[in-house]
Design a protein around this motif. Structure first.
Motif, short mmCIF file in Angstrom:
data_model
loop_
_atom_site.label_atom_id
_atom_site.label_comp_id
_atom_site.label_asym_id
_atom_site.label_seq_id
_atom_site.Cartn_x
_atom_site.Cartn_y
_atom_site.Cartn_z
N ASN A 179 0.83 -4.47 3.65
CA ASN A 179 1.22 -4.27 2.25
C ASN A 179 0.00 -4.42 1.36
N GLY A 180 0.15 -4.00 0.12
CA GLY A 180 -0.92 -4.11 -0.87
C GLY A 180 -2.14 -3.30 -0.51
N ASP A 182 -4.44 -4.03 1.49
CA ASP A 182 -4.72 -4.07 2.93
C ASP A 182 -4.17 -2.84 3.64
N LEU A 183 -3.02 -2.37 3.17
CA LEU A 183 -2.33 -1.25 3.83
C LEU A 183 -3.07 0.07 3.68
N THR A 184 -3.97 0.14 2.70
CA THR A 184 -4.60 1.43 2.40
C THR A 184 -5.68 1.84 3.40
N GLY A 185 -6.02 0.96 4.32
CA GLY A 185 -6.93 1.43 5.38
C GLY A 185 -8.29 0.80 5.33
N GLY A 186 -9.18 1.34 6.20
CA GLY A 186 -9.28 2.70 6.63
C GLY A 186 -8.47 3.25 7.81
N TYR A 187 -8.29 4.55 7.73
CA TYR A 187 -7.67 5.35 8.77
C TYR A 187 -8.59 6.51 9.12
N ILE A 188 -8.53 6.93 10.36
CA ILE A 188 -9.18 8.17 10.78
C ILE A 188 -8.13 9.00 11.50
N LEU A 189 -7.91 10.23 11.01
CA LEU A 189 -6.95 11.14 11.62
C LEU A 189 -7.68 12.36 12.15
N LYS A 190 -7.05 13.05 13.09
CA LYS A 190 -7.62 14.29 13.58
C LYS A 190 -6.53 15.36 13.71
N ILE A 191 -6.95 16.60 13.62
CA ILE A 191 -6.09 17.74 13.92
C ILE A 191 -6.61 18.33 15.21
N GLY A 222 0.88 -0.40 13.09
CA GLY A 222 2.19 -0.86 12.67
C GLY A 222 3.03 0.25 12.07
N ALA A 223 4.36 0.08 12.13
CA ALA A 223 5.28 1.10 11.59
C ALA A 223 5.03 1.33 10.11
N GLU A 224 4.76 0.26 9.35
CA GLU A 224 4.50 0.41 7.91
C GLU A 224 3.25 1.23 7.65
N GLN A 225 2.26 1.06 8.52
CA GLN A 225 1.02 1.82 8.37
C GLN A 225 1.23 3.30 8.66
N ILE A 226 2.06 3.60 9.65
CA ILE A 226 2.39 5.00 9.94
C ILE A 226 3.10 5.64 8.77
N VAL A 227 4.06 4.94 8.18
CA VAL A 227 4.80 5.45 7.02
C VAL A 227 3.86 5.67 5.85
N TYR A 228 2.94 4.71 5.62
CA TYR A 228 2.03 4.82 4.49
C TYR A 228 1.13 6.04 4.60
#
Length: 229
Positions: A179-180, A182-191, A222-228
């Motif tokens: 939450n807050g 903290d939830l904003t990442g970082g994330y790395i995604l790929k196509i 976490g599930a919340e991170q996937i949703v975010y």
């Protein structure tokens, strides 16, 4: 208009002895390189500085040590010139961060085979232009590859895309940061293709394009991170 035809054997019998590019030499010994299973082999790099030409008989000047290696790619594995992924290791088999050909020290690397790109430099050029425009792109080095005494052609040494201060420098994300800010990442995604992978987290509304996690790994998010995201 006229055409000249040369027998294939004329070219296949040309002996590789030297290059202005660095030469990467891999010796597999009794081992075989596989797909999805890494083999421990030896690698050395000949990279004479000050513009001196590199000869296959020269001593290793850039790296000489152990790596684990596997074939890389999906459809491209059907090409006669194959790409590889490898990790630099110490003698105990632990990941070893090293600088290869002047690139920042890390342990995960790619040897890309530009088989379908007859110019050999399309990826090198596009990555370089991206960096000059202020965007992220992996750094690259052109090189020659020899495996067990067999010349394999011009390859591109590429930094594997991953979370690292010298690669994709995103903030760390723990599985309990839900939450807050903290939830904003970082994330790395790929196509990418889903070959051998089941970590697709969502598909775009336009084009039905699958997005997958690189960081955090799918099995630790976490599930919340996937949703975010």
């Amino acid at each position: 208009m006229f055409f000249l035809q040369f027998p294939l054997s004329l070219f296949s019998q040309v002996e590789f002895t030297s290059s202005n590019l660095p030469i990467i030499v891999i010796e597999t010994g009794p081992r075989i390189i596989f797909d999805k299973v890494r083999s421990v082999v030896d690698m050395g790099i000949i990279n004479n500085l000050k513009g001196d030409r590199n000869y296959i008989t020269d001593p290793f000047t850039d790296y000489a040590g152990q790596i684990n290696i596997e074939f890389r790619g999906s459809m491209s594995q059907s090409f006669p010139k194959k790409s590889y992924g490898f990790e630099t290791q110490d003698e105990q088999g632990n990941a070893l961060d090293v600088s290869l050909l002047g690139l920042p020290a890390e342990n995960d690397w790619v040897l890309y085979a530009p088989y379908s790109d007859k110019t050999l430099i399309r990826n090198v050029l596009s990555y370089e232009l991206s960096r000059r425009l202020g965007h992220y792109a992996p750094r690259t080095k052109l090189c020659e590859l020899v495996i067990d005494g067999s010349y394999r052609g011009v390859f591109v040494l590429i930094e594997k895309i991953k979370k690292d201060e010298n690669r994709v420098d995103v903030s760390g994300l723990n599985s309990d940061e839900l939450n807050g800010d903290d939830l904003t990442g970082g994330y790395i995604l790929k196509i990418d293709k889903n070959t051998g992978s089941f970590d697709t987290i969502f598909r775009s509304n336009v084009g039905d394009i699958p997005f997958q996690f690189v960081y955090p790994k799918f099995d630790s998010i976490g599930a919340e991170q996937i949703v975010y995201i």
